[in-house]
Enzyme design. Structure first.
Site, PDB file in Angstrom:
ATOM      1  N   GLU A   1      57.083   1.239  79.675  1.00  0.00           N
ATOM      2  CA  GLU A   1      56.064   2.227  79.311  1.00  0.00           C
ATOM      3  C   GLU A   1      55.814   3.055  80.560  1.00  0.00           C
ATOM      4  O   GLU A   1      55.318   2.540  81.556  1.00  0.00           O
ATOM      5  CB  GLU A   1      54.780   1.556  78.845  1.00  0.00           C
ATOM      6  CG  GLU A   1      53.689   2.559  78.487  1.00  0.00           C
ATOM      7  CD  GLU A   1      52.318   1.925  78.366  1.00  0.00           C
ATOM      8  OE1 GLU A   1      51.481   2.458  77.613  1.00  0.00           O
ATOM      9  OE2 GLU A   1      52.067   0.897  79.041  1.00  0.00           O
TER      10      GLU A   1
ATOM     11  N   ARG B   1      59.471  -5.757  78.065  1.00  0.00           N
ATOM     12  CA  ARG B   1      58.853  -4.436  78.034  1.00  0.00           C
ATOM     13  C   ARG B   1      57.831  -4.417  79.152  1.00  0.00           C
ATOM     14  O   ARG B   1      56.883  -5.198  79.159  1.00  0.00           O
ATOM     15  CB  ARG B   1      58.197  -4.188  76.677  1.00  0.00           C
ATOM     16  CG  ARG B   1      57.526  -2.815  76.515  1.00  0.00           C
ATOM     17  CD  ARG B   1      56.038  -2.893  76.799  1.00  0.00           C
ATOM     18  NE  ARG B   1      55.316  -1.683  76.416  1.00  0.00           N
ATOM     19  CZ  ARG B   1      54.051  -1.439  76.701  1.00  0.00           C
ATOM     20  NH1 ARG B   1      53.337  -2.329  77.384  1.00  0.00           N
ATOM     21  NH2 ARG B   1      53.463  -0.337  76.315  1.00  0.00           N
ATOM     22  N   LEU B   2      58.013  -3.543  80.129  1.00  0.00           N
ATOM     23  CA  LEU B   2      57.154  -3.491  81.309  1.00  0.00           C
ATOM     24  C   LEU B   2      56.020  -2.503  81.075  1.00  0.00           C
ATOM     25  O   LEU B   2      56.250  -1.333  80.778  1.00  0.00           O
ATOM     26  CB  LEU B   2      57.948  -3.092  82.553  1.00  0.00           C
ATOM     27  CG  LEU B   2      58.728  -4.217  83.254  1.00  0.00           C
ATOM     28  CD1 LEU B   2      59.864  -4.713  82.394  1.00  0.00           C
ATOM     29  CD2 LEU B   2      59.243  -3.757  84.604  1.00  0.00           C
ATOM     30  N   ASP B   3      54.801  -2.990  81.222  1.00  0.00           N
ATOM     31  CA  ASP B   3      53.613  -2.188  80.952  1.00  0.00           C
ATOM     32  C   ASP B   3      53.353  -1.177  82.065  1.00  0.00           C
ATOM     33  O   ASP B   3      53.421  -1.513  83.250  1.00  0.00           O
ATOM     34  CB  ASP B   3      52.400  -3.122  80.803  1.00  0.00           C
ATOM     35  CG  ASP B   3      51.107  -2.383  80.571  1.00  0.00           C
ATOM     36  OD1 ASP B   3      50.969  -1.750  79.520  1.00  0.00           O
ATOM     37  OD2 ASP B   3      50.230  -2.428  81.469  1.00  0.00           O
TER      38      ASP B   3
ATOM     39  N   ASP C   1      55.047  11.051  73.572  1.00  0.00           N
ATOM     40  CA  ASP C   1      55.012  12.447  73.138  1.00  0.00           C
ATOM     41  C   ASP C   1      55.299  12.582  71.643  1.00  0.00           C
ATOM     42  O   ASP C   1      54.647  13.372  70.951  1.00  0.00           O
ATOM     43  CB  ASP C   1      56.022  13.274  73.936  1.00  0.00           C
ATOM     44  CG  ASP C   1      55.610  13.463  75.386  1.00  0.00           C
ATOM     45  OD1 ASP C   1      54.585  12.869  75.794  1.00  0.00           O
ATOM     46  OD2 ASP C   1      56.298  14.188  76.121  1.00  0.00           O
TER      47      ASP C   1
ATOM     48  N   HIS D   1      54.762  10.313  69.342  1.00  0.00           N
ATOM     49  CA  HIS D   1      53.580   9.804  68.636  1.00  0.00           C
ATOM     50  C   HIS D   1      52.459  10.826  68.624  1.00  0.00           C
ATOM     51  O   HIS D   1      51.866  11.113  67.574  1.00  0.00           O
ATOM     52  CB  HIS D   1      53.069   8.515  69.274  1.00  0.00           C
ATOM     53  CG  HIS D   1      51.705   8.124  68.763  1.00  0.00           C
ATOM     54  ND1 HIS D   1      50.540   8.567  69.363  1.00  0.00           N
ATOM     55  CD2 HIS D   1      51.327   7.391  67.691  1.00  0.00           C
ATOM     56  CE1 HIS D   1      49.501   8.111  68.691  1.00  0.00           C
ATOM     57  NE2 HIS D   1      49.956   7.394  67.675  1.00  0.00           N
ATOM     58  N   HIS D   2      52.134  11.362  69.786  1.00  0.00           N
ATOM     59  CA  HIS D   2      50.981  12.258  69.877  1.00  0.00           C
ATOM     60  C   HIS D   2      51.154  13.485  68.992  1.00  0.00           C
ATOM     61  O   HIS D   2      50.209  13.921  68.317  1.00  0.00           O
ATOM     62  CB  HIS D   2      50.771  12.685  71.326  1.00  0.00           C
ATOM     63  CG  HIS D   2      50.402  11.557  72.254  1.00  0.00           C
ATOM     64  ND1 HIS D   2      50.051  10.310  71.806  1.00  0.00           N
ATOM     65  CD2 HIS D   2      50.320  11.504  73.622  1.00  0.00           C
ATOM     66  CE1 HIS D   2      49.779   9.524  72.838  1.00  0.00           C
ATOM     67  NE2 HIS D   2      49.925  10.225  73.946  1.00  0.00           N
TER      68      HIS D   2
ATOM     69  N   GLN E   1      47.520   2.957  70.627  1.00  0.00           N
ATOM     70  CA  GLN E   1      47.075   4.123  69.870  1.00  0.00           C
ATOM     71  C   GLN E   1      46.097   3.747  68.764  1.00  0.00           C
ATOM     72  O   GLN E   1      45.348   4.603  68.284  1.00  0.00           O
ATOM     73  CB  GLN E   1      48.275   4.867  69.294  1.00  0.00           C
ATOM     74  CG  GLN E   1      49.355   5.198  70.320  1.00  0.00           C
ATOM     75  CD  GLN E   1      48.812   5.927  71.548  1.00  0.00           C
ATOM     76  OE1 GLN E   1      47.796   6.609  71.490  1.00  0.00           O
ATOM     77  NE2 GLN E   1      49.488   5.770  72.674  1.00  0.00           N
ATOM     78  N   ILE E   2      46.079   2.498  68.356  1.00  0.00           N
ATOM     79  CA  ILE E   2      45.081   2.018  67.398  1.00  0.00           C
ATOM     80  C   ILE E   2      43.881   1.440  68.143  1.00  0.00           C
ATOM     81  O   ILE E   2      42.741   1.849  67.949  1.00  0.00           O
ATOM     82  CB  ILE E   2      45.673   0.939  66.471  1.00  0.00           C
ATOM     83  CG1 ILE E   2      46.890   1.473  65.726  1.00  0.00           C
ATOM     84  CG2 ILE E   2      44.623   0.443  65.482  1.00  0.00           C
ATOM     85  CD1 ILE E   2      47.657   0.410  64.962  1.00  0.00           C
ATOM     86  N   GLY E   3      44.152   0.488  69.019  1.00  0.00           N
ATOM     87  CA  GLY E   3      43.078  -0.272  69.655  1.00  0.00           C
ATOM     88  C   GLY E   3      42.255   0.497  70.663  1.00  0.00           C
ATOM     89  O   GLY E   3      41.131   0.106  70.979  1.00  0.00           O
TER      90      GLY E   3
END
Length: 614
Positions: free
Chosen positions: A312, A275-277, A339, A341-342, A409-411
């Site tokens: 991402e 998974r590429l950040d 999108d 999630h938001h 989204q938490i941290g």
């Protein structure tokens, strides 16, 4: 490459080592050391032993230095010595026992006997992702500690473990996005053989393992590569400063370094994907973008097993996800869908600050994102003051990873609040049903499955930057509604903050938590039974949506077997009346429905198995 250990037996083991031009290479009689240092006239090799030897390295063309030393064994520690006497670790070090500033350790990758000789991975359509931070997932915070919890994940029903970045970072704790030695798993989590044992144990349980990697920047402390090579360029700017040099003078070897790293994790460690950040910050104006070359090399270098590349990309770029005629990925398998999630987060919590401002009250964006992948496909975003996204309806829903929680989204909240602390329980259950039964690839963040309220805070142990990190966090949250409630922001540099983020496994034994855990297990089991078999062959332009007043939504997808999967959702605290709720075959009702009414925070999933073409 794979080096088989001998003839096939009932229990076949094999050894793996990735051939590469960087770092060390062990032969029977010697170890070859290599460093690319084009900015240096000479380089020495420091061998950490009783004699504290410093041996001059042979200078080769194109900036290379090399030395083959006989009699060296695995576990030998070493560093490179620059002309001014600075001792630096190997940028391709396989292990750093004394953190990023200490000497590197020679590792023999062939010393580990892999037990997963028959492992070929799993198709992406089967992906149910579980994201974890190794340091806070288990009580031990190690690779071996994670092995002890794998049976919990099997019982949960997930099929993919996604490890947050593990490349060696400065200090004792970190999210992982400050890694500086990209070939070395951080020593706080264990040794290389411990990581291999984790992957081996996961494969034994039919779990894929993918790794979060960071190629958009190098960490701010402990990165010595810029002292002797053109690591960055001022042609592009990123949130972390000058961009990694992928298209300026000397870029070819920097590219090779990163490409070798991607192949390394997949081949030497047998990860099932990457998974590429934040790939929108990988800037490359050259003839072939690094992202394209990386995908092409990865798919050419692995051994034909299932290997998946997720990204991402907050710019909502769709081109990287293009499918071939047989529906398989051309380059990248999937992209994280912020999108979805938001929109769900806004509906469940009522929050409208920060980046949520562009999604608050936009049920149409949620419908579009669920049906087509992205909500924003080129439209203007008022809060960000830019146009974002590309058309994505032509892509299958499996090209998108959806979630209702993840580490960001938490941290990235001031107090690391999880959704269970922000939303009504009934809303949380409905969001879980939407995420886990949609035809996208769902992701669950560690502890979410039992409704954990344990925070996941931002933490770092880069002592030299402590004041700067604290000031940046305070500035970031100066206008946050949460920061104005009188609570003191957690200190990101404190061990207390790190420990507060560790999962509490006793928490899941509470009666209320057990109910949520049971819900997740049932939803995942239903997904594996009814949704996954119908994802094979699902194509683009398969989704459609309609709004049901101001609070309701209907989304339908034509599945790979031509059946029609439909979601009807009421994402509000009030009943939704005068709608068509019932269908040929119901898969799941979360909440309550009666007649033509859907109660508050209720969702219905149904499946029409009649061929939609008839």
């Amino acid at each position: 490459m794979n080096n088989y250990s001998g003839p096939l037996t009932a229990v076949q083991t094999l050894q793996r080592a990735q051939d590469m031009k960087f770092g060390t290479d062990m032969t029977r009689e010697a170890v070859r050391f290599r460093l690319w240092a084009p900015d240096c006239d000479g380089v020495g090799l420091h061998l950490v032993d009783a004699d504290e030897r410093i041996l001059p390295m042979l200078r080769l063309p194109r900036g290379w230095f090399e030395l083959e030393v006989p009699g060296i064994q695995a576990s030998q520690r070493y560093s490179f010595v620059l002309p001014d006497g600075t001792r630096v670790p190997d940028p391709a070090s396989r292990f750093q026992p004394d953190d990023v500033d200490g000497p590197s350790e020679v590792i023999d990758p062939r010393s580990y006997d892999w037990q997963d000789a028959g492992w070929r991975g799993r198709p992406w359509e089967e992906a149910i992702i579980y994201e974890m931070h190794v340091g806070t997932f288990s009580p031990q915070g190690t690779f071996l500690g994670a092995i002890e919890k794998l049976d919990h994940l099997v019982d949960l029903g997930v099929t993919v473990i996604e490890l947050m970045p593990i490349a060696d970072f400065k200090g004792r704790w970190n999210w992982g996005y400050d890694g500086v030695l990209h070939f070395a798993p951080d020593s706080t989590y264990g040794r290389p053989e411990n990581l291999k044992a984790l992957i081996d144990a996961a494969h034994e349980r039919s779990l894929m393992v993918i790794l979060d990697v960071v190629y958009n920047h190098f960490g701010p402390d402990g990165n010595y590569m810029g002292l002797y090579a053109p690591l960055v360029t001022d042609k592009h700017e990123t949130p972390w400063g000058e961009a990694v040099n992928y298209d300026d003078e000397g870029a070819a070897m920097i590219r090779d370094f990163v490409l070798a790293n991607a192949r390394f994790w997949l081949n030497e460690y047998h990860f099932d994907g990457l998974r590429l950040d934040a790939v929108q910050e990988i800037h490359d104006a050259g003839p072939k973008h690094l992202l394209q070359e990386l995908a092409e090399q990865v798919r050419a270098s692995t051994d034909g097993r299932h290997v998946h590349l997720a990204a991402e990309n907050s710019d909502n770029q769709a081109g990287w996800l293009t499918r071939r005629m047989d529906f398989t990925p051309g380059l990248y398998t999937a992209n994280w869908s912020d999108d979805v999630h938001h929109c769900l987060h806004c509906a469940a919590t009522g929050e409208s600050h920060w980046y949520y401002a562009d999604f608050y009250g936009r049920l149409d964006l949620l419908g579009r994102a669920l049906a087509e992948g992205y909500g924003y496909q080129g439209e203007h975003m008022a809060n960000e003051d830019r146009c974002k996204g590309e058309p994505s309806a032509n892509l299958p829903p499996t090209a998108f990873v959806t979630f209702i929680q993840n580490h960001d989204q938490i941290g990235n909240r001031p107090f690391g609040d999880r959704l269970a602390s922000l939303a009504p329980p009934e809303a949380l259950r409905s969001l879980a049903a939407i995420n886990l039964l949609s035809p996208h690839a769902p992701l669950v963040f560690m502890g979410e499955e039992w409704g954990s309220t344990r925070p996941f805070l931002y933490f770092s142990d880069i002592a030299d930057l402590a004041d700067a990190i604290r000031e940046a966090r305070e500035k970031e949250f100066a206008d946050s509604p949460d920061a104005g409630d009188g609570r003191e922001l957690p200190d990101p540099m404190s061990e207390k903050t790190f420990e507060a983020s560790r999962l509490d496994w006793e928490e899941k034994l509470d009666a209320g938590r057990a109910d949520i855990l049971g819900l997740y297990r049932k939803l995942i089991a239903l997904r594996n039974k009814e949704i996954v078999p119908r994802l094979d062959g699902i194509g683009g332009n398969s989704g459609s949506y309609e709004l049901l007043g101001e609070q309701g939504l209907r989304v339908s997808w034509i599945m790979g077997d031509r059946s029609v999967l439909t979601l009807v959702a009421n994402l509000s605290p009030e009943p939704l009346d005068d709608i068509d709720v019932w269908a040929q075959r119901h898969l799941w009702l979360e909440g309550f429905a009666s007649g033509n009414s859907l109660d508050a925070w209720s969702v219905v999933w149904s499946l029409d198995e009649q061929d939609c073409a008839q």
